[in-house]
Design an enzyme around this catalytic site. Structure first.
Site, PDB file in Angstrom:
ATOM      1  N   PRO A 176       0.799  -1.241   0.000  1.00  0.00           N
ATOM      2  CG  PRO A 176      -0.565  -1.434   1.869  1.00  0.00           C
ATOM      3  CD  PRO A 176       0.711  -1.932   1.290  1.00  0.00           C
ATOM      4  CB  SER A 177       4.355   2.042   0.821  1.00  0.00           C
ATOM      5  OG  SER A 177       5.301   2.890   0.210  1.00  0.00           O
ATOM      6  N   PRO A 178       2.528   4.457  -0.993  1.00  0.00           N
ATOM      7  CG  PRO A 178       1.183   6.339  -0.661  1.00  0.00           C
ATOM      8  CD  PRO A 178       1.928   5.260   0.091  1.00  0.00           C
ATOM      9  CB  CYS A 212       6.066   0.626  -2.424  1.00  0.00           C
ATOM     10  SG  CYS A 212       7.223   0.771  -1.049  1.00  0.00           S
ATOM     11  NE  ARG A 213      -0.588   3.322  -4.093  1.00  0.00           N
ATOM     12  CZ  ARG A 213      -1.304   4.158  -3.319  1.00  0.00           C
ATOM     13  NH1 ARG A 213      -1.358   3.976  -2.012  1.00  0.00           N
ATOM     14  NH2 ARG A 213      -1.965   5.144  -3.838  1.00  0.00           N
TER      15      ARG A 213
END
Ligand SMILES: N[C@@H](CCC(=O)N[C@@H](CS)C(=O)NCC(=O)O)C(=O)O
Length: 245
Positions: free
Chosen positions: A33-35, A37-38
C-alpha cells in the site's frame, strides 16, 4: 572431464545463455500500500521487469531491523538493491530503472530540455504536492490527530499549481506519458481516494483519466487503485471514529 573444467564450462555456458546480462533480478524492499512503492511496482510492470520482492512491514517496525538499517540508514521503503547498487527515494529508483531496463528512453527522455521538465515535475511531487498530501492526511490517518485547516490550504495551493502546470498539456512534462506522470498519478489518485474535491481542477481531472487509461493494462487497479482505496478507507474510518467520540 575434470570437475574444474566442468564448472568453468558450465559458467561460460551460463554467461552465453544470459547474453552477458545480469543473472539475478534486482531486489525490491517494499510494502504494497505504500504510495512510493506503488509507483515502482507500476513501472516494473510497464518495463516487464521482475523484481525479487521482499516485504518490509513498516507497520510492525521491520524497517528498523539491524540488517535493513545497515543497508539503508534512512530505513525507508521502497529500497532497491541491484547487484550491490542500493537505492532509495522512489523517484531516483524510477529514473534508474528506465535507464537500466527500459527498451527506450521514452519514460525518462534523454533530450535535456524534456528531461529538465520531467525532473522538475518529479521534484515538485517529492517536495511539494506529495509532501503536502502527507502533511495534511497522514497525522489523522495514522494517529487520529485532528485535521489542520492551514495544512489543507497549503495542499489546495499545490493542487492549484499542478492544475495550472497541466493547462494545454496532455501529460505532465512531455508530449507522452513519463515517470513524472507516474509518480504524480500515484499522488493524485491518493488525493481522489481521500475524497479531496477535484471538481474545481479541470485539467487535473482530464489528465488523471488520461493517465489511468494509459496505465490500465499494467495492473493499475491491483497495484495502485485498490491500494489508494485501502488508504482512503483507513482515513475515513479514523474520521468516523473521531466524529463518534
Ligand atoms: N521520499 C521517499 C519517501 C519514503 C517513505 O517515506 N517511505 C515510508 C513508507 S511510505 C517509510 O518507509 N516509512 C518508514 C520509515 O521511514 O521508517 C520516497 O519517495 O521513496
Amino acid at each position: 572431464m575434470s570437475d574444474t573444467k566442468r564448472i568453468v564450462t558450465e559458467f561460460v555456458y551460463c554467461l552465453l545463455l544470459s547474453g552477458g546480462k545480469r543473472m539475478s533480478p534486482p531486489v525490491l524492499y517494499y510494502l504494497p500500500p505504500s504510495p512510493p512503492c506503488r509507483s515502482i511496482l507500476l513501472l516494473a510492470k510497464m518495463l516487464g521487469l521482475d523484481f525479487e520482492l521482499k516485504i518490509v512491514n513498516i507497520l510492525e517496525g521491520e524497517q528498523l531491523k539491524p540488517d535493513f538499517v545497515a543497508m539503508n540508514p534512512q530505513h525507508c521503503i521502497p529500497t532497491m538493491n541491484d547487484e550491490g547498487l542500493v537505492l532509495w527515494e522512489s523517484r531516483a529508483i524510477l529514473a534508474y530503472l528506465v535507464a537500466a531496463y527500459g527498451k527506450s528512453d521514452e519514460l525518462y527522455p534523454t533530450d535535456i530540455r524534456v528531461r529538465a521538465l520531467v525532473d522538475q515535475r518529479l521534484q515538485f511531487d517529492l517536495g511539494t504536492l506529495y509532501m503536502r498530501l502527507t502533511d495534511y492526511y497522514f497525522p489523522t490517518m495514522f494517529i487520529g490527530a485532528p485535521l489542520d485547516e492551514g495544512k489543507r490550504a497549503k495542499l489546495s495551493e499545490a493542487v492549484g499549481w499542478f492544475n495550472t502546470i497541466l493547462e494545454g498539456r496532455q501529460f505532465a512534462a512531455a508530449e507522452h506519458f513519463t515517470i513524472a506522470d507516474l509518480t504524480l498519478l500515484v499522488t493524485v489518485s491518493q488525493l481522489e481516494a481521500f475524497n479531496f474535491e477535484l471538481r474545481p481542477y479541470k485539467h487535473i481531472r482530464q489528465w488523471l483519466e488520461r493517465c489511468k487509461e494509459h496505465v490500465a493494462p499494467y495492473d493499475y487497479e491491483e497495484l495502485n487503485g485498490s491500494k489508494a482505496t485501502l488508504m482512503g478507507d483507513m482515513f475515513k474510518a479514523k474520521m468516523n471514529q473521531a466524529a463518534a467520540q
